[in-house]
Design a protein around this motif. Structure first.
Motif, short mmCIF file in Angstrom:
data_model
loop_
_atom_site.label_atom_id
_atom_site.label_comp_id
_atom_site.label_asym_id
_atom_site.label_seq_id
_atom_site.Cartn_x
_atom_site.Cartn_y
_atom_site.Cartn_z
N GLU A 115 -2.19 12.07 -40.75
CA GLU A 115 -2.78 10.64 -41.03
C GLU A 115 -4.26 10.92 -40.84
OE1 GLU A 115 -3.95 6.88 -41.65
OE2 GLU A 115 -1.93 7.93 -42.17
N ARG A 116 -4.86 11.74 -40.23
CA ARG A 116 -6.30 12.06 -39.97
C ARG A 116 -6.63 12.63 -41.21
NH1 ARG A 116 -9.69 12.50 -35.56
NH2 ARG A 116 -8.92 11.75 -33.41
N LEU A 117 -5.87 13.50 -42.01
CA LEU A 117 -6.24 14.26 -43.08
C LEU A 117 -6.34 13.24 -44.23
CD1 LEU A 117 -6.72 16.79 -44.61
CD2 LEU A 117 -4.32 17.20 -44.89
N HIS A 118 -5.33 12.56 -44.54
CA HIS A 118 -5.13 11.27 -45.47
C HIS A 118 -6.30 10.46 -45.49
CE1 HIS A 118 -0.64 12.32 -45.67
NE2 HIS A 118 -1.14 13.27 -46.37
N ARG A 119 -6.67 10.11 -44.17
CA ARG A 119 -7.56 9.09 -44.12
C ARG A 119 -9.05 9.68 -44.27
NH1 ARG A 119 -10.92 8.52 -38.28
NH2 ARG A 119 -11.71 6.40 -38.35
N ALA A 120 -9.41 11.04 -44.07
CA ALA A 120 -10.56 11.70 -44.55
C ALA A 120 -10.78 11.81 -45.89
CB ALA A 120 -10.41 13.15 -43.79
N GLU A 121 -9.50 12.19 -46.67
CA GLU A 121 -9.52 12.40 -48.02
C GLU A 121 -9.89 11.03 -48.75
OE1 GLU A 121 -5.58 13.77 -48.65
OE2 GLU A 121 -6.19 15.86 -48.88
N ALA A 122 -9.38 9.81 -48.03
CA ALA A 122 -9.70 8.54 -48.74
C ALA A 122 -11.03 8.20 -48.45
CB ALA A 122 -8.57 7.71 -48.12
N MET A 123 -11.70 8.54 -47.37
CA MET A 123 -13.03 8.10 -47.15
C MET A 123 -13.94 8.85 -48.15
SD MET A 123 -13.09 7.47 -43.11
CE MET A 123 -15.01 6.96 -43.06
N VAL A 124 -13.72 10.14 -48.17
CA VAL A 124 -14.50 11.02 -49.19
C VAL A 124 -14.27 10.47 -50.49
CG1 VAL A 124 -14.76 13.16 -50.38
CG2 VAL A 124 -14.29 13.15 -47.71
N GLN A 125 -13.41 10.12 -51.01
CA GLN A 125 -13.34 9.51 -52.33
C GLN A 125 -14.14 8.11 -52.45
OE1 GLN A 125 -9.07 8.57 -53.00
NE2 GLN A 125 -8.40 10.53 -53.32
N ARG A 126 -14.25 7.37 -51.30
CA ARG A 126 -14.91 6.14 -51.46
C ARG A 126 -16.33 6.52 -51.35
NH1 ARG A 126 -11.93 2.00 -46.89
NH2 ARG A 126 -10.03 2.00 -48.02
N ILE A 127 -16.71 7.51 -50.44
CA ILE A 127 -18.11 7.92 -50.42
C ILE A 127 -18.75 8.59 -51.66
CG2 ILE A 127 -19.83 9.53 -49.35
CD1 ILE A 127 -18.00 8.98 -46.62
#
Length: 299
Positions: A115-127
């Protein structure tokens, strides 16, 4: 549950009442900047008698830390920092002396890391919509097998020149009000305590004044966690303000909880310094006496 054996003798507590004991430190297995071996070397250089390795949701650094500690005289207390959430607040539990192969705890921590990995990927997409940043930038800041999270995104932002350091990243782009934040799923603290206890471990509530537990922990919830096996609370921590320390010291006295002090060292990832807060030999001994899932390793 029988203790799992590791090479080396077991030490219940240092004989020196002035022993330096730091029970919260991270390696590059999670979001520290030093390998487990380098973390141990830093502990030796700091004059520590006992150092706990407590990477986020992972025990992968234990064996390298034990190997590095061999012959140094330092004792390594195996642990990890388990991620939980309650009413939107991030609550961390330090899990000492767990069985690293316990099926229930393994399954939950694997889920948390995913879940941490998926969250990080989603945040990078937003940033990436507003800043030059790619997922490969984040991967470049993590060691193979590391638990990837926001600190690695912060390091990538530093590398790209968007912020001067990791702290600045968390205060701006990665702040929950920054517009790019995404929460991640994690078990409730009560579930975390139950899992740690089932794995033969000793659960200690980490830095309760630093990430929101003060506002979400009613007396009823504290009682429930103590009844489930919560053994201690980390009061000596730079993120706990004086009022929080007073509150949790009172809680510890009323419930007979172990009180710990720790640095939460991350190498260059945070300004925290090894041994800036420490735990008494008496409280360390209580942890070792309670844990049944693994042993401290004496180098």
């Amino acid at each position: 549950m029988a203790r799992r054996a590791y090479d080396g003798e077991v030490s219940l507590h240092p004989s020196d009442p002035q022993a330096l004991i730091d029970l919260h430190a991270h390696s590059s297995v999670s979001d520290g900047t030093e390998s487990p071996a380098d973390l141990v070397a830093a502990g030796v250089a700091a004059g520590l008698d006992v150092l706990a390795i407590t990477d986020h949701d992972s025990t992968a650094g234990w064996v390298p830390a034990f190997e590095a500690a061999q012959g140094t005289g330092i004792t390594i207390l195996p642990g990890m920092e388990v991620s939980t959430q309650l009413d939107g607040a991030s609550v961390h539990l330090l899990a000492y002396l767990v069985d690293p192969a316990h099926p229930g705890l393994l399954a939950e921590t694997e889920h948390i890391r995913a879940e941490r990995l998926h969250r990080a990927e989603a945040m990078v997409q937003r940033i990436a919509v507003d800043y030059a940043l790619e997922w490969d930038d984040v991967l470049a800041q993590a060691q193979p097998g590391s638990t990837i999270g926001r600190p690695h995104i912060a390091d990538a932002l530093v590398h790209r020149g968007h912020v001067p350091d990791r702290s600045a990243a968390f205060q701006s782009i990665l702040h929950w009000r920054g517009g790019y934040y995404r929460p991640h799923l994690a078990p409730k603290p009560l579930t975390g305590v139950e899992l740690i206890v089932a794995a033969g471990g000793v659960p200690v509530l980490a830095h309760p004044g630093g990430r929101g537990p003060d506002r979400v922990f009613s007396e009823k919830r504290i009682t429930q966690m103590v009844d489930a096996g919560l053994a201690g609370v980390e009061i000596g921590h730079r993120d706990n303000p004086p009022a929080s320390r007073e509150r949790w010291a009172d809680v510890a006295e009323r419930y007979g909880l172990i009180v710990t002090g720790s640095s939460d060292y991350h190498g260059l990832g945070k300004p925290n310094v090894l041994a800036e807060n420490t735990t008494t030999p008496e409280n360390y001994a209580r942890i070792v006496e309670l844990g049944t899932g693994s042993n401290p390793f004496v180098g």
